[in-house]
Design a protein around this motif. Structure first.
Motif, PDB file in Angstrom:
ATOM      1  N   LEU A 161       0.874  -1.101  -0.146  1.00 53.75           N
ATOM      2  CA  LEU A 161       0.116   0.050   0.020  1.00 53.75           C
ATOM      3  C   LEU A 161       1.056   1.274   0.104  1.00 53.75           C
ATOM      4  O   LEU A 161       0.531   2.125  -0.557  1.00 53.75           O
ATOM      5  CB  LEU A 161      -0.912   0.006   1.166  1.00 53.75           C
ATOM      6  N   LYS A 162       1.804   1.327   0.825  1.00 57.17           N
ATOM      7  CA  LYS A 162       2.755   2.328   0.963  1.00 57.17           C
ATOM      8  C   LYS A 162       3.542   2.610  -0.456  1.00 57.17           C
ATOM      9  O   LYS A 162       3.827   3.720  -0.903  1.00 57.17           O
ATOM     10  CB  LYS A 162       3.838   2.365   1.855  1.00 57.17           C
ATOM     11  N   ALA A 163       3.717   1.559  -1.048  1.00 58.80           N
ATOM     12  CA  ALA A 163       4.424   1.533  -2.341  1.00 58.80           C
ATOM     13  C   ALA A 163       3.482   2.349  -3.547  1.00 58.80           C
ATOM     14  O   ALA A 163       4.003   3.092  -4.344  1.00 58.80           O
ATOM     15  CB  ALA A 163       4.926   0.335  -2.927  1.00 58.80           C
ATOM     16  N   LYS A 164       2.182   1.889  -3.573  1.00 63.35           N
ATOM     17  CA  LYS A 164       1.178   2.552  -4.387  1.00 63.35           C
ATOM     18  C   LYS A 164       1.074   3.757  -4.144  1.00 63.35           C
ATOM     19  O   LYS A 164       1.062   4.746  -4.992  1.00 63.35           O
ATOM     20  CB  LYS A 164       0.013   1.752  -4.147  1.00 63.35           C
ATOM     21  N   VAL A 165       1.028   4.332  -2.726  1.00 65.36           N
ATOM     22  CA  VAL A 165       0.977   5.895  -2.442  1.00 65.36           C
ATOM     23  C   VAL A 165       2.086   6.425  -2.837  1.00 65.36           C
ATOM     24  O   VAL A 165       2.091   7.836  -3.423  1.00 65.36           O
ATOM     25  CB  VAL A 165       0.588   6.056  -0.988  1.00 65.36           C
ATOM     26  N   ARG A 166       3.443   5.957  -2.824  1.00 68.48           N
ATOM     27  CA  ARG A 166       4.713   6.654  -3.234  1.00 68.48           C
ATOM     28  C   ARG A 166       4.803   6.847  -4.759  1.00 68.48           C
ATOM     29  O   ARG A 166       5.137   7.877  -5.299  1.00 68.48           O
ATOM     30  CB  ARG A 166       5.689   5.888  -2.717  1.00 68.48           C
ATOM     31  N   LYS A 167       4.142   5.660  -5.358  1.00 69.57           N
ATOM     32  CA  LYS A 167       3.886   5.980  -6.868  1.00 69.57           C
ATOM     33  C   LYS A 167       3.287   6.976  -7.125  1.00 69.57           C
ATOM     34  O   LYS A 167       3.521   7.916  -8.268  1.00 69.57           O
ATOM     35  CB  LYS A 167       3.633   4.650  -7.594  1.00 69.57           C
ATOM     36  N   ALA A 168       2.130   7.296  -6.494  1.00 70.55           N
ATOM     37  CA  ALA A 168       1.064   8.284  -6.796  1.00 70.55           C
ATOM     38  C   ALA A 168       1.779   9.745  -6.598  1.00 70.55           C
ATOM     39  O   ALA A 168       1.459  10.740  -7.278  1.00 70.55           O
ATOM     40  CB  ALA A 168      -0.318   8.128  -6.086  1.00 70.55           C
ATOM     41  N   VAL A 362      -7.353   2.178  -3.896  1.00 68.99           N
ATOM     42  CA  VAL A 362      -5.940   2.809  -4.047  1.00 68.99           C
ATOM     43  C   VAL A 362      -5.125   2.645  -5.281  1.00 68.99           C
ATOM     44  O   VAL A 362      -4.818   3.384  -5.794  1.00 68.99           O
ATOM     45  CB  VAL A 362      -5.091   2.916  -2.620  1.00 68.99           C
ATOM     46  N   ASP A 363      -5.248   1.205  -5.598  1.00 66.38           N
ATOM     47  CA  ASP A 363      -4.285   0.530  -6.586  1.00 66.38           C
ATOM     48  C   ASP A 363      -4.940   1.410  -7.947  1.00 66.38           C
ATOM     49  O   ASP A 363      -4.143   1.684  -8.909  1.00 66.38           O
ATOM     50  CB  ASP A 363      -4.254  -0.615  -6.555  1.00 66.38           C
ATOM     51  N   ASN A 364      -6.341   1.303  -7.918  1.00 64.11           N
ATOM     52  CA  ASN A 364      -6.881   1.663  -9.271  1.00 64.11           C
ATOM     53  C   ASN A 364      -6.610   3.257  -9.555  1.00 64.11           C
ATOM     54  O   ASN A 364      -6.710   3.578 -10.599  1.00 64.11           O
ATOM     55  CB  ASN A 364      -8.436   1.408  -9.188  1.00 64.11           C
ATOM     56  N   GLN A 365      -6.822   3.884  -8.292  1.00 65.60           N
ATOM     57  CA  GLN A 365      -6.550   5.533  -8.301  1.00 65.60           C
ATOM     58  C   GLN A 365      -5.214   5.810  -8.840  1.00 65.60           C
ATOM     59  O   GLN A 365      -5.311   6.934  -9.603  1.00 65.60           O
ATOM     60  CB  GLN A 365      -7.102   5.982  -7.003  1.00 65.60           C
ATOM     61  N   THR A 370      -1.955   8.088 -12.817  1.00 66.75           N
ATOM     62  CA  THR A 370      -0.700   8.274 -13.668  1.00 66.75           C
ATOM     63  C   THR A 370      -1.060   8.413 -15.061  1.00 66.75           C
ATOM     64  O   THR A 370      -0.618   9.368 -15.873  1.00 66.75           O
ATOM     65  CB  THR A 370       0.004   6.765 -13.491  1.00 66.75           C
ATOM     66  N   THR A 371      -2.169   7.677 -15.557  1.00 61.06           N
ATOM     67  CA  THR A 371      -2.841   7.770 -16.915  1.00 61.06           C
ATOM     68  C   THR A 371      -3.123   9.420 -17.019  1.00 61.06           C
ATOM     69  O   THR A 371      -2.811  10.151 -18.317  1.00 61.06           O
ATOM     70  CB  THR A 371      -3.859   6.935 -17.014  1.00 61.06           C
ATOM     71  N   LEU A 372      -3.860  10.011 -15.933  1.00 57.26           N
ATOM     72  CA  LEU A 372      -4.369  11.434 -16.257  1.00 57.26           C
ATOM     73  C   LEU A 372      -3.127  12.280 -16.189  1.00 57.26           C
ATOM     74  O   LEU A 372      -3.124  13.461 -17.054  1.00 57.26           O
ATOM     75  CB  LEU A 372      -5.342  11.604 -15.219  1.00 57.26           C
ATOM     76  N   LEU A 373      -2.258  12.162 -15.388  1.00 54.49           N
ATOM     77  CA  LEU A 373      -1.177  13.117 -15.396  1.00 54.49           C
ATOM     78  C   LEU A 373       0.001  13.157 -16.417  1.00 54.49           C
ATOM     79  O   LEU A 373       0.532  14.184 -16.867  1.00 54.49           O
ATOM     80  CB  LEU A 373      -0.487  12.735 -13.936  1.00 54.49           C
ATOM     81  N   GLU A 374      -0.048  11.954 -17.050  1.00 56.68           N
ATOM     82  CA  GLU A 374       1.160  11.999 -18.136  1.00 56.68           C
ATOM     83  C   GLU A 374       0.670  13.035 -19.136  1.00 56.68           C
ATOM     84  O   GLU A 374       1.715  13.856 -19.368  1.00 56.68           O
ATOM     85  CB  GLU A 374       1.118  10.510 -18.692  1.00 56.68           C
ATOM     86  N   PRO A 375      -0.517  13.213 -19.686  1.00 51.81           N
ATOM     87  CA  PRO A 375      -0.627  14.154 -20.817  1.00 51.81           C
ATOM     88  C   PRO A 375      -0.471  15.713 -20.079  1.00 51.81           C
ATOM     89  O   PRO A 375      -0.048  16.662 -20.676  1.00 51.81           O
ATOM     90  CB  PRO A 375      -2.072  13.943 -21.564  1.00 51.81           C
ATOM     91  N   MET A 376      -1.077  15.843 -18.865  1.00 46.79           N
ATOM     92  CA  MET A 376      -1.161  17.296 -18.258  1.00 46.79           C
ATOM     93  C   MET A 376       0.180  17.755 -17.959  1.00 46.79           C
ATOM     94  O   MET A 376       0.566  18.941 -18.342  1.00 46.79           O
ATOM     95  CB  MET A 376      -1.821  17.065 -16.840  1.00 46.79           C
TER      96      MET A 376
END
Length: 403
Positions: A161-168, A362-365, A370-376
């Motif tokens: 879970l921590k790894a997913k949040v860090r990824k975000a 959390v994983d899905n979000q 990531t998908t949303l931020l790339e083009p932004m």
């Protein structure tokens, strides 16, 4: 009385059969190491403290290392391997020297008669109160292997879970840092080349070009101060967050309000709360004591205060779901799961299901973010970098009018 720290010594000599032998041995002192060798039948000609590499410092122990260690110990114990021997087998398979030394230190303490839980409490930097309490509960109940398996699952889930949040948080931060570096190079190295050309241009420069040139001059004159200021600010903020409860609470409160990211942090806290409370309650820890441990493991200063308030309400006789509802800080689904769990006598199972739900959310979000931020992010960087290039080429576009 404090136990002396064990050191590693290298030795050379002959064994009982007179054959040359060499290796390593651990002991609190040189004299004790030599005594151990004599008991093993080794006639040592040389015993020296093992020298540490000059440039390759020992790698720090990370929470992921503790998670792997716990899983390996659980596997050894469930296979019927004695505790001390389990330590030896696990330590032999660890490549990281610092982690291997920690395991050997714990093994030596247990071999000398100290309980596993008390041995872990001597290393609070790596084993928190929750971890030690669960191990002690397993020892007291005579079900250490089962408890270690449960702790290992808990550690794996929380680290994931921590790894997913860090990824975000890490992905957009990394891209912005790269963008900042590119802009700094343009302002300090590239734009000054255009400035020298424009000095003999013979015409009025566009306002946008003048603004970028002024920004470049400021960056050239003060880039060291800006860099030092950013480093100092980062250091001060990090220390304040660790040492000031008021500051940490304020930062954690506002971080929960950040668009998109705030909801990921919120559901991460809820998932961690559910997982930790489920694990401690299933281990037989009384609910009030479990809530105390959960508060410390929440990872958010705001929710630490809230959980302690829930604990105080439960102490007065209030049901858990009612105490959670009174705070107005927990989602409806968790309240309903807690209520069903209390009524059915399966609180730990219902909380574990709630934890699974929020961890998956959390994983899905994170994937969506990531998908949303790339083009932004690409668009923002394109505007910033492209804007500076346009500012430099605007005078060239006007070159025909000047000539």
């Amino acid at each position: 009385m404090a136990t002396a720290e064990l050191q590693t010594y290298t030795f050379k000599g002959k064994d009982r059969r007179g054959k040359p032998t060499q290796g390593e041995i651990r002991g609190p002192s040189l004299a004790m190491a030599k005594a151990q060798l004599r008991r093993q039948g080794v006639n040592a000609s040389s015993v020296r403290k093992k020298a540490k590499p000059l440039f390759s410092g020992s790698k720090p122990i990370k929470p992921a290392d503790i998670s792997v260690f716990t899983r390996q110990m659980a596997t050894m114990m469930k296979a019927g391997v004695p505790l001390v021997q389990s330590f030896e087998i696990v330590a032999e398979g660890i490549e990281k020297e610092s982690m291997r030394d920690l395991i050997n230190t714990i093994k030596d303490d247990v071999a000398s008669g100290l309980s596993f839980g008390n041995s872990l409490r001597k290393h609070p930097r790596f084993f928190d109160d929750l971890f030690c309490s669960l191990v002690e509960a397993g020892e007291n109940a005579g079900a250490l292997e089962t408890m270690l398996d449960r702790i290992a699952t808990y550690k794996e889930k929380t680290e994931s879970l921590k790894a997913k949040v860090r990824k975000a948080l890490t992905y957009p931060a990394a891209v912005l840092v790269v963008g900042f570096i590119v802009m700094a190079i343009l302002l300090i190295r590239v734009i000054p080349q255009f400035a020298s050309t424009f000095s003999n241009f013979g015409g009025d420069l566009p306002a946008f070009t003048l603004f970028v040139l002024g920004l470049s001059e400021f960056a050239q004159a003060h880039w060291l101060k800006i860099l030092a200021g950013l480093l100092v600010a980062g250091y001060v903020i990090k220390n304040l967050h660790q040492r000031s409860e008021t500051f940490a609470t304020a930062v954690d409160r506002y971080s929960l309000k950040i668009p998109i990211v705030g909801n990921i942090l919120y559901e991460g806290v809820i998932a961690r709360f559910s997982r930790t409370l489920s694990t401690t309650f299933a281990a037989g820890v009384p609910l009030v004591d479990a809530l105390t441990s959960v508060a410390g493991a929440s990872g958010n200063a705001v929710y630490k205060e809230v959980i302690l308030k829930v604990r105080d309400d439960v102490t007065t006789g209030l049901q858990l779901n009612a105490a959670l509802k009174n705070t107005d800080m927990f989602p409806v689904m968790l309240l309903q799961m807690a209520s069903i769990g209390e009524e059915s006598g399966a609180l730990d199972e219902m909380l574990a299901k709630a934890a699974d739900h929020y961890e998956e959310s959390v994983d899905n979000q994170v994937d969506n973010l990531t998908t949303l931020l790339e083009p932004m992010i690409m668009a923002v960087l394109g505007v910033l970098v492209g804007g500076m290039l346009i500012a430099m080429y605007l005078p060239i576009f006007k070159l025909g009018a000047v000539i």
